[in-house]
Design a protein around this motif. Structure first.
Motif, PDB file in Angstrom:
ATOM      1  N   ARG A  52      16.050  16.996 -14.231  1.00 40.83           N
ATOM      2  CA  ARG A  52      14.666  16.717 -14.606  1.00 40.83           C
ATOM      3  C   ARG A  52      13.962  17.978 -15.079  1.00 40.83           C
ATOM      4  O   ARG A  52      13.202  17.950 -16.047  1.00 40.83           O
ATOM      5  N   ILE A  53      14.192  19.085 -14.395  1.00 46.26           N
ATOM      6  CA  ILE A  53      13.588  20.352 -14.801  1.00 46.26           C
ATOM      7  C   ILE A  53      14.039  20.716 -16.210  1.00 46.26           C
ATOM      8  O   ILE A  53      13.244  21.151 -17.055  1.00 46.26           O
ATOM      9  N   THR A  54      15.327  20.534 -16.496  1.00 52.44           N
ATOM     10  CA  THR A  54      15.860  20.822 -17.835  1.00 52.44           C
ATOM     11  C   THR A  54      15.142  19.987 -18.887  1.00 52.44           C
ATOM     12  O   THR A  54      14.729  20.497 -19.939  1.00 52.44           O
ATOM     13  N   LEU A  55      14.966  18.696 -18.613  1.00 53.76           N
ATOM     14  CA  LEU A  55      14.312  17.809 -19.573  1.00 53.76           C
ATOM     15  C   LEU A  55      12.836  18.155 -19.753  1.00 53.76           C
ATOM     16  O   LEU A  55      12.309  18.092 -20.864  1.00 53.76           O
ATOM     17  N   ILE A  56      12.153  18.514 -18.668  1.00 51.66           N
ATOM     18  CA  ILE A  56      10.737  18.879 -18.779  1.00 51.66           C
ATOM     19  C   ILE A  56      10.587  20.167 -19.591  1.00 51.66           C
ATOM     20  O   ILE A  56       9.642  20.312 -20.376  1.00 51.66           O
ATOM     21  N   LYS A  57      11.513  21.093 -19.421  1.00 52.40           N
ATOM     22  CA  LYS A  57      11.471  22.325 -20.232  1.00 52.40           C
ATOM     23  C   LYS A  57      11.667  22.013 -21.710  1.00 52.40           C
ATOM     24  O   LYS A  57      11.028  22.602 -22.582  1.00 52.40           O
ATOM     25  N   GLN A  58      12.553  21.060 -22.000  1.00 55.06           N
ATOM     26  CA  GLN A  58      12.793  20.665 -23.388  1.00 55.06           C
ATOM     27  C   GLN A  58      11.639  19.851 -23.960  1.00 55.06           C
ATOM     28  O   GLN A  58      11.343  19.924 -25.153  1.00 55.06           O
ATOM     29  N   HIS A  59      10.971  19.097 -23.088  1.00 51.81           N
ATOM     30  CA  HIS A  59       9.900  18.188 -23.515  1.00 51.81           C
ATOM     31  C   HIS A  59       8.703  18.331 -22.567  1.00 51.81           C
ATOM     32  O   HIS A  59       8.483  17.456 -21.704  1.00 51.81           O
ATOM     33  N   PRO A  60       7.908  19.396 -22.697  1.00 52.89           N
ATOM     34  CA  PRO A  60       6.780  19.620 -21.785  1.00 52.89           C
ATOM     35  C   PRO A  60       5.783  18.460 -21.751  1.00 52.89           C
ATOM     36  O   PRO A  60       5.063  18.292 -20.770  1.00 52.89           O
ATOM     37  N   ALA A  69      19.021  10.719 -21.433  1.00 57.92           N
ATOM     38  CA  ALA A  69      18.118  11.669 -22.102  1.00 57.92           C
ATOM     39  C   ALA A  69      18.818  12.997 -22.340  1.00 57.92           C
ATOM     40  O   ALA A  69      18.606  13.647 -23.373  1.00 57.92           O
ATOM     41  N   LEU A  70      19.668  13.402 -21.390  1.00 59.85           N
ATOM     42  CA  LEU A  70      20.418  14.647 -21.562  1.00 59.85           C
ATOM     43  C   LEU A  70      21.543  14.491 -22.581  1.00 59.85           C
ATOM     44  O   LEU A  70      21.817  15.405 -23.365  1.00 59.85           O
ATOM     45  N   GLU A  71      22.183  13.322 -22.580  1.00 56.82           N
ATOM     46  CA  GLU A  71      23.352  13.114 -23.438  1.00 56.82           C
ATOM     47  C   GLU A  71      22.989  12.829 -24.887  1.00 56.82           C
ATOM     48  O   GLU A  71      23.626  13.353 -25.812  1.00 56.82           O
ATOM     49  N   PRO A  93       7.957  11.639  -6.142  1.00 53.96           N
ATOM     50  CA  PRO A  93       9.255  12.064  -6.654  1.00 53.96           C
ATOM     51  C   PRO A  93       9.200  12.884  -7.929  1.00 53.96           C
ATOM     52  O   PRO A  93      10.155  13.569  -8.256  1.00 53.96           O
ATOM     53  N   ALA A  94       8.115  12.812  -8.675  1.00 54.60           N
ATOM     54  CA  ALA A  94       8.032  13.582  -9.916  1.00 54.60           C
ATOM     55  C   ALA A  94       8.146  15.079  -9.650  1.00 54.60           C
ATOM     56  O   ALA A  94       8.541  15.843 -10.528  1.00 54.60           O
TER      57      ALA A  94
END
Length: 210
Positions: free
Chosen positions: A113-121, A28-30, A102-103
């Motif tokens: 995960r925090i980075t991805l949630i910020k990108q995709h709330p 997801a990051l890549e 774990p979420a």
């Protein structure tokens, strides 16, 4: 079937789950959330899509590490003991925090995960889906907490369940807002701080209505 064999199987399950979560987050990051397909995640491990869906309902659940946590009598009793003397709100929110697992836990994938949630709330919406799946378990567990609370202990069982069904959405909303704040702040709060913030938010919502 020996205890040792069961232990090996469980370790293998945990290892496969961990590999799927790591692959989902990394991809997801890549390549972006849209391009991190279930097939791509499975190819990276490698496992079959059928195996993937034995662990997760969606790639979003794998990214967040979402899993349904059994809420048995022992776990509810542990919540009661840990939060003895605290408010019902505190106990129910602790129950929801345990269900989220774990979420919101501090794992090695935490920052990614925090980075991805910020990108995709919208990823946070998977928490609501999880709570919906666990609906009956959560109501039963919350009803036990309501029945143990001195304020409601003498009520009829049906009324205690009704109170549980009313208080769960309130506490769930408080947890959701607290998690949003937590993500916006970089996700550096300890889970217990997150719980306390959710309790504060729930109280603020209730007090003006009295």
């Amino acid at each position: 079937m020996t205890t040792e064999t069961l232990g090996l199987r469980e370790r293998k399950r945990l290892e496969t789950r961990s590999q799927l979560e790591s692959a989902a987050v990394r991809l997801a990051l890549e390549v972006g959330l849209e391009n991190a397909t279930v097939d791509a995640i499975c190819a990276a491990v490698p496992v079959s899509p059928r195996t993937f869906f034995n662990y997760f309902e969606s790639k979003e659940d794998a990214i967040l590490g979402v899993r349904d946590v059994p809420l048995d009598d022992a776990s509810v009793a542990a919540i009661r003991a840990e939060h003895d003397g605290e408010s019902l709100l505190s106990s129910v929110i602790a129950l929801l925090m345990q269900a989220l697992g774990p979420a919101i836990a501090d794992t090695e994938l935490h920052e990614a995960r925090i980075t991805l949630i910020k990108q995709h709330p919208n990823l946070l919406g998977r928490q609501i889906a999880q709570m919906t799946r666990m609906g009956e378990q959560l109501i039963a567990a919350a009803s036990t907490l309501v029945a143990a609370d001195p304020m409601f202990a003498g009520r009829e069982t049906g009324e205690q369940q009704a109170i549980a069904e009313i208080i769960l959405p309130l506490c769930g909303g408080a947890v959701r807002v607290a998690v949003k704040e937590w993500v916006a702040a970089g996700g550096d709060r300890h889970p217990d701080e997150l719980r306390k913030r959710a309790v504060e938010l729930a109280r603020k919502a209730i007090e003006p209505l009295r």
